[in-house]
Design a protein around this motif. Structure first.
Motif, PDB file in Angstrom:
ATOM      1  N   LYS A   1       6.757  -2.236   1.288  1.00 19.19           N
ATOM      2  CA  LYS A   1       5.849  -2.652   0.222  1.00 19.19           C
ATOM      3  C   LYS A   1       4.490  -2.059   0.581  1.00 19.19           C
ATOM      4  O   LYS A   1       3.837  -2.509   1.522  1.00 19.19           O
TER       5      LYS A   1
ATOM      6  N   HIS B   1       0.797  -1.535  -0.205  1.00 23.07           N
ATOM      7  CA  HIS B   1      -0.230  -2.238  -0.970  1.00 23.07           C
ATOM      8  C   HIS B   1      -1.388  -1.328  -1.379  1.00 23.07           C
ATOM      9  O   HIS B   1      -2.040  -1.584  -2.390  1.00 23.07           O
TER      10      HIS B   1
ATOM     11  N   SER C   1       9.716   0.120  -7.511  1.00 23.82           N
ATOM     12  CA  SER C   1       8.679  -0.298  -8.459  1.00 23.82           C
ATOM     13  C   SER C   1       7.344   0.261  -8.002  1.00 23.82           C
ATOM     14  O   SER C   1       7.158   0.586  -6.834  1.00 23.82           O
ATOM     15  N   GLY C   2       6.415   0.354  -8.955  1.00 25.90           N
ATOM     16  CA  GLY C   2       5.118   0.929  -8.652  1.00 25.90           C
ATOM     17  C   GLY C   2       5.177   2.448  -8.719  1.00 25.90           C
ATOM     18  O   GLY C   2       6.204   3.032  -9.084  1.00 25.90           O
TER      19      GLY C   2
ATOM     20  N   TYR D   1       3.184   6.200  -6.884  1.00 27.74           N
ATOM     21  CA  TYR D   1       2.163   6.854  -6.078  1.00 27.74           C
ATOM     22  C   TYR D   1       2.201   8.352  -6.283  1.00 27.74           C
ATOM     23  O   TYR D   1       3.168   8.906  -6.787  1.00 27.74           O
TER      24      TYR D   1
ATOM     25  N   GLY E   1       7.456   7.810  -9.284  1.00 28.56           N
ATOM     26  CA  GLY E   1       7.481   6.487  -9.869  1.00 28.56           C
ATOM     27  C   GLY E   1       8.858   5.864  -9.749  1.00 28.56           C
ATOM     28  O   GLY E   1       9.722   6.371  -9.031  1.00 28.56           O
TER      29      GLY E   1
ATOM     30  N   VAL F   1      -1.666   5.435  -3.839  1.00 29.03           N
ATOM     31  CA  VAL F   1      -1.059   4.467  -4.747  1.00 29.03           C
ATOM     32  C   VAL F   1      -1.744   4.553  -6.106  1.00 29.03           C
ATOM     33  O   VAL F   1      -2.963   4.451  -6.208  1.00 29.03           O
TER      34      VAL F   1
ATOM     35  N   ARG G   1      -0.078   2.898  -9.024  1.00 26.35           N
ATOM     36  CA  ARG G   1       0.242   1.590  -9.600  1.00 26.35           C
ATOM     37  C   ARG G   1       0.985   0.813  -8.519  1.00 26.35           C
ATOM     38  O   ARG G   1       2.091   1.150  -8.131  1.00 26.35           O
ATOM     39  N   GLY G   2       0.336  -0.206  -7.995  1.00 27.17           N
ATOM     40  CA  GLY G   2       0.925  -0.886  -6.848  1.00 27.17           C
ATOM     41  C   GLY G   2       1.005  -2.381  -7.037  1.00 27.17           C
ATOM     42  O   GLY G   2       0.537  -2.903  -8.045  1.00 27.17           O
ATOM     43  N   PRO G   3       1.606  -3.031  -6.073  1.00 24.71           N
ATOM     44  CA  PRO G   3       2.154  -2.402  -4.876  1.00 24.71           C
ATOM     45  C   PRO G   3       3.404  -1.580  -5.192  1.00 24.71           C
ATOM     46  O   PRO G   3       4.072  -1.811  -6.198  1.00 24.71           O
ATOM     47  N   VAL G   4       3.696  -0.642  -4.306  1.00 22.41           N
ATOM     48  CA  VAL G   4       4.887   0.189  -4.440  1.00 22.41           C
ATOM     49  C   VAL G   4       5.970  -0.385  -3.529  1.00 22.41           C
ATOM     50  O   VAL G   4       5.753  -0.557  -2.332  1.00 22.41           O
TER      51      VAL G   4
END
Length: 159
Positions: free
Chosen positions: A51, A53, A74-75, A77, A89, A106, A108-111
């Motif tokens: 994860k 952040h 998800s997320g 970078y 993505g 990153v 759209r996070g968290p990834v």
């Protein structure tokens, strides 16, 4: 880069979220940077849940001690590479050699990602710009890169 079907990614994400909620992370690197849960460990193969952040703090590229694969659940970078970048993505599967140089930003996070490694085959380190080297980089062992007396090297990497 490969892309897995969204229905499989969603099932893996549900499994990952349950796994991460069941217990504390096994490794936390700076509480606002990366959390890691071990899923499987052997001398030949390791499977983690990551994860991420926030973005890598320094601008120096880094490599790893093992060949590895990341599956973004998800997320998103941007992976900064030696000569460019690529957007990654949900559903993106990336295979990397241990010597592959990159850093993560990153978007759209968290990834959340499934991260798989082979056995350790080398040490890992960073590729900062070296002052007076005409824009060239050289590999620096991670222990040397993070030493307090090498703070200037880390600062130069951020320039």
């Amino acid at each position: 880069m490969l892309k897995i079907p969204d229905c499989i990614r969603r099932q893996l994400l549900l499994w990952a979220m349950r796994h991460m909620q069941r217990r504390q992370a096994d490794v936390v690197i700076e509480k606002d940077y990366l959390s890691r849960w071990w899923v499987f460990k052997s001398p030949w193969l390791r499977v983690y849940l990551h994860k991420v952040h926030r973005s890598d703090r320094d601008r120096a590229l880094h490599d790893h001690p093992w060949h590895n694969a990341s599956l973004i659940l998800s997320g998103a970078y941007e992976e900064i590479l030696w000569g460019g970048s690529r957007a990654l993505g949900p559903g993106c599967l990336v295979l990397r050699r241990a010597t592959f140089r990159h850093r993560l930003v990153v978007v759209r996070g968290p990834v959340v990602s499934l991260f798989v490694t082979g056995p350790k085959i080398r040490e890992w380190g960073f590729w900062p710009f070296i002052a007076g080297s005409h824009g060239r980089r050289r590999w620096v062992h991670w222990k040397d890169f993070v030493k307090p007396d090498n703070y200037q090297m880390a600062e130069r990497a951020a320039e």
